[in-house]
Design a protein around this motif. Structure first.
Motif, mmCIF file in Angstrom:
data_model
loop_
_atom_site.group_PDB
_atom_site.id
_atom_site.type_symbol
_atom_site.label_atom_id
_atom_site.label_comp_id
_atom_site.label_asym_id
_atom_site.label_seq_id
_atom_site.Cartn_x
_atom_site.Cartn_y
_atom_site.Cartn_z
ATOM 1 N N ALA A 1 45.387 43.283 43.721
ATOM 2 C CA ALA A 1 45.849 42.380 42.260
ATOM 3 C C ALA A 1 44.873 41.121 42.318
ATOM 4 C CB ALA A 1 47.095 42.531 41.647
ATOM 5 N N ARG A 2 44.869 40.619 43.460
ATOM 6 C CA ARG A 2 44.580 39.771 43.650
ATOM 7 C C ARG A 2 42.828 39.710 44.302
ATOM 8 N NH1 ARG A 2 48.524 38.841 48.363
ATOM 9 N NH2 ARG A 2 46.650 39.543 50.270
ATOM 10 N N ILE A 3 42.006 40.676 44.185
ATOM 11 C CA ILE A 3 41.125 41.283 44.156
ATOM 12 C C ILE A 3 40.753 41.026 43.178
ATOM 13 C CG2 ILE A 3 39.321 42.702 44.893
ATOM 14 C CD1 ILE A 3 40.725 43.308 47.764
ATOM 15 N N ALA A 4 41.163 41.873 42.365
ATOM 16 C CA ALA A 4 40.552 42.165 41.414
ATOM 17 C C ALA A 4 40.958 41.142 40.554
ATOM 18 C CB ALA A 4 42.202 43.529 40.081
ATOM 19 N N HIS A 5 41.803 40.000 40.316
ATOM 20 C CA HIS A 5 42.132 38.614 39.968
ATOM 21 C C HIS A 5 40.367 38.084 40.229
ATOM 22 C CE1 HIS A 5 43.471 34.514 38.520
ATOM 23 N NE2 HIS A 5 43.041 34.360 39.847
ATOM 24 N N THR B 1 37.505 38.401 38.717
ATOM 25 C CA THR B 1 37.355 37.879 37.275
ATOM 26 C C THR B 1 37.417 36.573 36.770
ATOM 27 O OG1 THR B 1 39.322 39.276 36.225
ATOM 28 C CG2 THR B 1 38.963 36.626 34.662
ATOM 29 N N VAL B 2 37.432 35.554 37.896
ATOM 30 C CA VAL B 2 37.580 34.078 38.402
ATOM 31 C C VAL B 2 35.684 34.148 38.580
ATOM 32 C CG1 VAL B 2 37.395 32.301 39.725
ATOM 33 C CG2 VAL B 2 39.763 33.647 38.319
ATOM 34 N N ALA B 3 35.172 35.266 39.767
ATOM 35 C CA ALA B 3 33.709 34.721 40.314
ATOM 36 C C ALA B 3 32.543 35.559 38.801
ATOM 37 C CB ALA B 3 33.795 36.124 41.119
ATOM 38 N N ASN B 4 33.575 36.274 37.613
ATOM 39 C CA ASN B 4 32.951 36.282 37.156
ATOM 40 C C ASN B 4 32.239 34.601 35.904
ATOM 41 O OD1 ASN B 4 31.298 39.437 36.274
ATOM 42 N ND2 ASN B 4 33.674 39.865 35.773
ATOM 43 N N VAL C 1 29.959 33.767 40.117
ATOM 44 C CA VAL C 1 29.897 33.549 41.546
ATOM 45 C C VAL C 1 29.374 34.955 42.239
ATOM 46 C CG1 VAL C 1 31.384 33.813 44.304
ATOM 47 C CG2 VAL C 1 31.617 32.158 42.809
ATOM 48 N N PRO C 2 28.563 35.605 43.409
ATOM 49 C CA PRO C 2 27.880 37.099 43.340
ATOM 50 C C PRO C 2 29.622 37.144 43.601
ATOM 51 C CG PRO C 2 26.804 35.421 44.636
ATOM 52 C CD PRO C 2 27.822 34.374 44.109
ATOM 53 N N MET C 3 29.152 38.809 43.599
ATOM 54 C CA MET C 3 30.716 40.277 43.861
ATOM 55 C C MET C 3 30.240 40.221 44.901
ATOM 56 S SD MET C 3 32.069 40.822 41.187
ATOM 57 C CE MET C 3 32.479 40.347 39.424
ATOM 58 N N SER C 4 29.685 40.075 46.004
ATOM 59 C CA SER C 4 30.187 40.107 47.135
ATOM 60 C C SER C 4 30.313 38.794 47.994
ATOM 61 C CB SER C 4 27.936 40.209 47.481
ATOM 62 O OG SER C 4 27.475 38.858 47.666
ATOM 63 N N MET C 5 30.252 38.433 47.429
ATOM 64 C CA MET C 5 31.050 37.301 48.180
ATOM 65 C C MET C 5 32.771 37.041 47.337
ATOM 66 S SD MET C 5 30.142 35.354 50.166
ATOM 67 C CE MET C 5 31.486 33.758 50.205
ATOM 68 N N VAL C 6 33.296 37.800 46.788
ATOM 69 C CA VAL C 6 34.420 38.008 46.807
ATOM 70 C C VAL C 6 35.702 38.288 47.053
ATOM 71 C CG1 VAL C 6 36.653 39.325 44.835
ATOM 72 C CG2 VAL C 6 34.074 38.577 44.143
ATOM 73 N N ASP D 1 47.006 33.846 44.386
ATOM 74 C CA ASP D 1 46.049 33.415 43.305
ATOM 75 C C ASP D 1 45.376 31.858 43.232
ATOM 76 O OD1 ASP D 1 46.033 36.340 42.874
ATOM 77 O OD2 ASP D 1 46.750 35.946 40.612
ATOM 78 N N GLU D 2 46.394 31.266 43.325
ATOM 79 C CA GLU D 2 46.295 29.714 43.288
ATOM 80 C C GLU D 2 44.769 29.368 44.270
ATOM 81 O OE1 GLU D 2 47.384 25.300 43.457
ATOM 82 O OE2 GLU D 2 49.280 26.740 43.601
#
Length: 206
Positions: A107-111, A114-117, A121-126, A134-135
């Motif tokens: 769930a934190r990765i999915a969040h 969304t924030v990366a978009n 931010v590059p998805m490779s950094m997520v 989440d904060e």
């Protein structure tokens, strides 16, 4: 006498002879130079050793599994009915905790994605920016995005000034960095700008 002369005068079937020679040649063992033979022997020995090691590893793994099962059976055999029930309850709780932690992580990765978009931010950094909450993830993403933007702007300014090389002292020290998370957010951002190839190599390592 006449029959013998007729046989001697018969034409020789050269095609048949050639075919037979070809069959005989195909049965010959190919010859190798000493160097080729040594290389072939080493290859066979290496593959044999690797296969033997795989079999030994499989056997050791199977033996370990069996030993654990026996030990667990012996352990529970000494328990009372109440102790077995308590043991089952603990195991169930541990499995539930593991599944919950995995779900929370996903769930934190999915969040984070969304924030990366949102912050580009590059998805490779997520995965490297996901925090314990989440904060924390939001703060990590915002910090990285700000540093990333600064690095991009610096690169644009340098190119406009006619200097395509990073200024002295801005190179990221990656000698000891085995993966992207070994670098600070600022270093990761600078590396993405200065050496995208190395950045993606480290990012692929997790």
């Amino acid at each position: 006498m006449e029959d013998k002369d007729n046989k001697l005068n018969q034409p020789v079937d050269t095609e048949k002879d050639k075919g037979q020679e070809g069959k005989d040649a195909s049965k010959k063992v190919p010859e190798f130079t000493p160097e080729q033979q040594e290389w072939l022997n080493n290859l066979i020995n290496r593959k044999t050793a690797e296969h033997k090691q795989e079999l030994e590893d499989q056997k050791a793994s199977e033996d370990e599994r069996i030993n654990k099962a026996i030990a667990e059976h012996d352990r529970r055999a000494k328990m009372t009915a109440d102790e077995k029930a308590e043991d089952d309850r603990k195991k169930l709780k541990q499995e539930n905790d593991r599944l919950k932690a995995e779900l929370d992580r996903n769930a934190r990765i999915a969040h984070a994605q969304t924030v990366a978009n949102k912050y580009h931010v590059p998805m490779s950094m997520v995965k490297n920016l996901v925090g314990a909450s989440d904060e924390e993830t939001d703060n990590n993403m915002l910090s990285f995005a700000n540093e990333f933007s600064k690095a991009i702007q610096t690169g644009v300014d340098q190119r406009l000034a006619g200097n395509k090389q990073p200024q002295t002292g801005t190179q990221v020290n990656t000698d000891k960095a085995k993966k992207l998370s070994d670098l600070s957010l600022e270093e990761q951002t600078r590396l993405f700008h200065e050496d995208p190839s190395l950045y993606h190599q480290l990012a692929a390592k997790g």
